[in-house]
Scaffold this motif. Structure first.
Motif, PDB file in Angstrom:
ATOM      1  N   ARG A   1     -74.606  83.317 -97.858  1.00 35.15           N
ATOM      2  CA  ARG A   1     -75.543  83.589 -98.961  1.00 35.15           C
ATOM      3  C   ARG A   1     -74.962  83.122-100.295  1.00 35.15           C
ATOM      4  O   ARG A   1     -75.641  82.460-101.074  1.00 35.15           O
ATOM      5  CB  ARG A   1     -75.843  85.089 -99.030  1.00 35.15           C
ATOM      6  N   ILE A   2     -73.698  83.434-100.533  1.00 30.17           N
ATOM      7  CA  ILE A   2     -73.053  83.044-101.780  1.00 30.17           C
ATOM      8  C   ILE A   2     -72.905  81.526-101.845  1.00 30.17           C
ATOM      9  O   ILE A   2     -73.210  80.896-102.854  1.00 30.17           O
ATOM     10  CB  ILE A   2     -71.679  83.739-101.930  1.00 30.17           C
ATOM     11  N   SER A   3     -72.445  80.937-100.754  1.00 31.32           N
ATOM     12  CA  SER A   3     -72.283  79.484-100.711  1.00 31.32           C
ATOM     13  C   SER A   3     -73.616  78.774-100.956  1.00 31.32           C
ATOM     14  O   SER A   3     -73.687  77.810-101.718  1.00 31.32           O
ATOM     15  CB  SER A   3     -71.708  79.071 -99.355  1.00 31.32           C
ATOM     16  N   SER A   4     -74.672  79.270-100.339  1.00 30.42           N
ATOM     17  CA  SER A   4     -75.997  78.683-100.520  1.00 30.42           C
ATOM     18  C   SER A   4     -76.443  78.770-101.981  1.00 30.42           C
ATOM     19  O   SER A   4     -76.975  77.814-102.542  1.00 30.42           O
ATOM     20  CB  SER A   4     -77.003  79.402 -99.618  1.00 30.42           C
ATOM     21  N   ASP A   5     -76.211  79.921-102.589  1.00 28.04           N
ATOM     22  CA  ASP A   5     -76.599  80.093-103.991  1.00 28.04           C
ATOM     23  C   ASP A   5     -75.808  79.168-104.908  1.00 28.04           C
ATOM     24  O   ASP A   5     -76.359  78.599-105.852  1.00 28.04           O
ATOM     25  CB  ASP A   5     -76.401  81.542-104.430  1.00 28.04           C
TER      26      ASP A   5
END
Length: 157
Positions: free
Chosen positions: A128-132
């Protein structure tokens, strides 16, 4: 942008090897950080450490719009396992509601960090963090993620 490049290099190998041991989670992904960005990485660890200390030594880290809650399920999470087993020890085998609550508590507690390297490891293992952060770099005129460090509140004492 430079920090995201370091982040991307660090998260790519670790996200494909979720079965690896998490006992040295900081060193496992630090090996993949571009050496030219290592000082930036260490600087972020230091800033996170100071922020964690400022909120009392136990923190919940996230971006301003999403948390790394997906890490609970797709990483060899020793903190989750230890807390869950500790909670189960005091429960009757037929106490299904208690077992579900023990799992919930363990999942939440495994998101508690106490150091800068631990916080960065948690964040870097999150899809989720990487995608954001990828979205941030693609649409930098529109998206601006901020790192948030909050005091960890145990909701299940």
């Amino acid at each position: 942008l430079a920090m995201h490049k370091a982040w991307s290099k660090a998260t790519t190998p670790s996200s494909s090897s979720s079965s690896s041991s998490s006992s040295s989670s900081s060193s496992s992904f630090m090996d993949h950080v571009d050496p030219s960005l290592l000082s930036l990485w260490k600087s972020l660890e230091g800033k996170l450490q100071r922020a964690i200390d400022k909120v009392g030594g136990a923190a919940f880290v996230k971006l301003n719009h999403r948390s790394p809650k997906d890490v609970v399920m797709h990483r060899d999470n020793m903190a989750l396992r230890a807390c869950f087993e500790h909670r189960l020890a005091s429960l009757d085998e037929e106490d299904y509601q208690g077992r579900a609550l023990a799992w919930n508590h363990a999942a939440l507690e495994s998101l508690c960090v106490t150091s800068g390297p631990e916080a960065l490891a948690l964040l870097s293992h999150s899809y989720r963090i990487s995608s954001d952060l990828n979205t941030d770099t693609e649409y930098d005129d529109f998206f601006r993620s901020q790192l948030v460090v909050r005091k960890f509140e145990d909701v299940h004492p």
